[in-house]
Design a protein around this motif. Sequence first.
Motif, PDB file in Angstrom:
ATOM      1  N   GLU A 101       8.530  -0.383   3.171  1.00  0.00           N
ATOM      2  CA  GLU A 101       8.471  -0.589   1.725  1.00  0.00           C
ATOM      3  C   GLU A 101       7.038  -0.468   1.212  1.00  0.00           C
ATOM      4  O   GLU A 101       6.815   0.042   0.109  1.00  0.00           O
ATOM      5  N   THR A 102       6.067  -0.892   1.995  1.00  0.00           N
ATOM      6  CA  THR A 102       4.682  -0.788   1.550  1.00  0.00           C
ATOM      7  C   THR A 102       4.256   0.667   1.432  1.00  0.00           C
ATOM      8  O   THR A 102       3.550   1.045   0.499  1.00  0.00           O
ATOM      9  N   GLU A 103       4.702   1.498   2.360  1.00  0.00           N
ATOM     10  CA  GLU A 103       4.397   2.926   2.255  1.00  0.00           C
ATOM     11  C   GLU A 103       5.017   3.495   0.980  1.00  0.00           C
ATOM     12  O   GLU A 103       4.382   4.285   0.272  1.00  0.00           O
ATOM     13  N   TYR A 104       6.241   3.086   0.685  1.00  0.00           N
ATOM     14  CA  TYR A 104       6.877   3.623  -0.519  1.00  0.00           C
ATOM     15  C   TYR A 104       6.143   3.173  -1.769  1.00  0.00           C
ATOM     16  O   TYR A 104       5.907   3.971  -2.686  1.00  0.00           O
ATOM     17  N   VAL A 105       5.779   1.901  -1.825  1.00  0.00           N
ATOM     18  CA  VAL A 105       5.061   1.404  -3.002  1.00  0.00           C
ATOM     19  C   VAL A 105       3.708   2.098  -3.135  1.00  0.00           C
ATOM     20  O   VAL A 105       3.296   2.472  -4.239  1.00  0.00           O
ATOM     21  N   PRO A 109       6.464   0.333 -16.421  1.00  0.00           N
ATOM     22  CA  PRO A 109       7.934   0.385 -16.422  1.00  0.00           C
ATOM     23  C   PRO A 109       8.523   1.417 -15.472  1.00  0.00           C
ATOM     24  O   PRO A 109       9.487   1.134 -14.756  1.00  0.00           O
ATOM     25  N   GLU A 110       7.962   2.633 -15.451  1.00  0.00           N
ATOM     26  CA  GLU A 110       8.513   3.665 -14.583  1.00  0.00           C
ATOM     27  C   GLU A 110       8.357   3.295 -13.115  1.00  0.00           C
ATOM     28  O   GLU A 110       9.311   3.370 -12.330  1.00  0.00           O
ATOM     29  N   THR A 111       7.154   2.883 -12.730  1.00  0.00           N
ATOM     30  CA  THR A 111       6.907   2.519 -11.336  1.00  0.00           C
ATOM     31  C   THR A 111       7.746   1.314 -10.930  1.00  0.00           C
ATOM     32  O   THR A 111       8.278   1.262  -9.814  1.00  0.00           O
ATOM     33  N   ALA A 112       7.905   0.345 -11.828  1.00  0.00           N
ATOM     34  CA  ALA A 112       8.733  -0.828 -11.527  1.00  0.00           C
ATOM     35  C   ALA A 112      10.167  -0.418 -11.256  1.00  0.00           C
ATOM     36  O   ALA A 112      10.806  -0.925 -10.324  1.00  0.00           O
ATOM     37  N   ASP A 113      10.700   0.511 -12.042  1.00  0.00           N
ATOM     38  CA  ASP A 113      12.084   0.934 -11.843  1.00  0.00           C
ATOM     39  C   ASP A 113      12.242   1.750 -10.565  1.00  0.00           C
ATOM     40  O   ASP A 113      13.260   1.637  -9.871  1.00  0.00           O
ATOM     41  N   VAL A 114      11.249   2.571 -10.236  1.00  0.00           N
ATOM     42  CA  VAL A 114      11.302   3.316  -8.983  1.00  0.00           C
ATOM     43  C   VAL A 114      11.295   2.352  -7.789  1.00  0.00           C
ATOM     44  O   VAL A 114      12.070   2.506  -6.838  1.00  0.00           O
ATOM     45  N   ILE A 115      10.435   1.343  -7.842  1.00  0.00           N
ATOM     46  CA  ILE A 115      10.374   0.358  -6.755  1.00  0.00           C
ATOM     47  C   ILE A 115      11.691  -0.413  -6.667  1.00  0.00           C
ATOM     48  O   ILE A 115      12.211  -0.661  -5.572  1.00  0.00           O
ATOM     49  N   ALA A 116      12.244  -0.794  -7.818  1.00  0.00           N
ATOM     50  CA  ALA A 116      13.517  -1.519  -7.822  1.00  0.00           C
ATOM     51  C   ALA A 116      14.615  -0.679  -7.183  1.00  0.00           C
ATOM     52  O   ALA A 116      15.427  -1.190  -6.395  1.00  0.00           O
ATOM     53  N   LEU A 117      14.646   0.603  -7.505  1.00  0.00           N
ATOM     54  CA  LEU A 117      15.660   1.506  -6.957  1.00  0.00           C
ATOM     55  C   LEU A 117      15.461   1.748  -5.472  1.00  0.00           C
ATOM     56  O   LEU A 117      16.396   1.587  -4.666  1.00  0.00           O
ATOM     57  N   MET A 118      14.254   2.128  -5.076  1.00  0.00           N
ATOM     58  CA  MET A 118      14.023   2.639  -3.734  1.00  0.00           C
ATOM     59  C   MET A 118      13.655   1.559  -2.715  1.00  0.00           C
ATOM     60  O   MET A 118      13.888   1.735  -1.522  1.00  0.00           O
ATOM     61  N   VAL A 119      13.062   0.469  -3.168  1.00  0.00           N
ATOM     62  CA  VAL A 119      12.650  -0.589  -2.233  1.00  0.00           C
ATOM     63  C   VAL A 119      13.653  -1.737  -2.216  1.00  0.00           C
ATOM     64  O   VAL A 119      14.011  -2.251  -1.151  1.00  0.00           O
ATOM     65  N   PHE A 120      14.130  -2.134  -3.409  1.00  0.00           N
ATOM     66  CA  PHE A 120      15.000  -3.303  -3.489  1.00  0.00           C
ATOM     67  C   PHE A 120      16.481  -2.957  -3.637  1.00  0.00           C
ATOM     68  O   PHE A 120      17.317  -3.839  -3.736  1.00  0.00           O
ATOM     69  N   LEU A 127      -1.881   9.046   1.742  1.00  0.00           N
ATOM     70  CA  LEU A 127      -0.937   8.313   2.591  1.00  0.00           C
ATOM     71  C   LEU A 127      -1.241   8.510   4.067  1.00  0.00           C
ATOM     72  O   LEU A 127      -1.133   7.572   4.866  1.00  0.00           O
ATOM     73  N   ALA A 128      -1.620   9.716   4.427  1.00  0.00           N
ATOM     74  CA  ALA A 128      -1.971   9.970   5.827  1.00  0.00           C
ATOM     75  C   ALA A 128      -3.171   9.118   6.244  1.00  0.00           C
ATOM     76  O   ALA A 128      -3.200   8.558   7.350  1.00  0.00           O
ATOM     77  N   ALA A 129      -4.138   8.996   5.350  1.00  0.00           N
ATOM     78  CA  ALA A 129      -5.317   8.179   5.657  1.00  0.00           C
ATOM     79  C   ALA A 129      -4.948   6.702   5.747  1.00  0.00           C
ATOM     80  O   ALA A 129      -5.425   5.976   6.636  1.00  0.00           O
ATOM     81  N   LEU A 130      -4.085   6.236   4.832  1.00  0.00           N
ATOM     82  CA  LEU A 130      -3.656   4.834   4.876  1.00  0.00           C
ATOM     83  C   LEU A 130      -2.843   4.556   6.131  1.00  0.00           C
ATOM     84  O   LEU A 130      -2.972   3.495   6.750  1.00  0.00           O
ATOM     85  N   ARG A 131      -2.005   5.508   6.514  1.00  0.00           N
ATOM     86  CA  ARG A 131      -1.187   5.332   7.714  1.00  0.00           C
ATOM     87  C   ARG A 131      -2.078   5.205   8.947  1.00  0.00           C
ATOM     88  O   ARG A 131      -1.865   4.325   9.794  1.00  0.00           O
ATOM     89  N   GLU A 132      -3.065   6.061   9.046  1.00  0.00           N
ATOM     90  CA  GLU A 132      -3.968   6.009  10.196  1.00  0.00           C
ATOM     91  C   GLU A 132      -4.819   4.746  10.180  1.00  0.00           C
ATOM     92  O   GLU A 132      -5.074   4.145  11.230  1.00  0.00           O
ATOM     93  N   GLY A 133      -5.246   4.336   8.983  1.00  0.00           N
ATOM     94  CA  GLY A 133      -6.168   3.211   8.897  1.00  0.00           C
ATOM     95  C   GLY A 133      -5.519   1.845   8.910  1.00  0.00           C
ATOM     96  O   GLY A 133      -6.144   0.860   9.334  1.00  0.00           O
ATOM     97  N   THR A 134      -4.256   1.757   8.465  1.00  0.00           N
ATOM     98  CA  THR A 134      -3.635   0.435   8.321  1.00  0.00           C
ATOM     99  C   THR A 134      -2.188   0.364   8.795  1.00  0.00           C
ATOM    100  O   THR A 134      -1.636  -0.743   8.878  1.00  0.00           O
TER     101      THR A 134
END
Length: 221
Positions: free
Chosen positions: A31-35, A127-138, A53-60
Amino acid sequence: MMSSRPMTLRELQAALREAVGEVAPWSAESETEYVCGAVLVQNTAWTNVERSLAALREGTAFDPVRLLALTDDALTALIRPSGFMTAKARAIRGWCRWRLSSSGARADALDDDALREALLALPGIGPETADVIALMVFGRRRFIFDAYGRRALRQAGYAPDRQYERTRRSLQTRLDAEGLDHAELVELHGLLLESGKRARAAGGWDVYGPTFGVAPVRVTS
């Protein structure tokens, strides 16, 4: 062919699926990667997001604790390809802190309205990002009224506003009544993203829409 009524969402979904085929949703591994992706894509191209994302994946490894342990300079360096690094780093930190908190840990139990309110209270989550997170993460039933979605709705005979939240308030109840389940809404979101990209490349929805039977009609919502 011109229609006397708006297309239903299922009719729109079927037309888009016929035009572009099946579209697999982005397969984030956490879920953190998606957010992070949902935050980083704001005002930039997805190719830039992929580098961040590739840099975040490698670093964290998208571990919220490891993300929060980064210095501001280290985090902004990792997401630099996506631009607006300071604001986006603040949003990523805000999500991680909230999800690790007692209130964030209980977010899955919130009803849809309370969850949306909690997400909108986070820095950098509109609003848009909140709805995307609600749909895809929750896993909540949400239609995403982004630019592609609004243009497709207009082409399908609805009357969306140019602004996200006004469109959501005017059409959400009407579209919810059609009863699409979560999986259908996830697929529709992916189809709209892909179709929007193709419409943009073709010169707009007025050019692209009629090629798969979505002709503009004039109705009031």
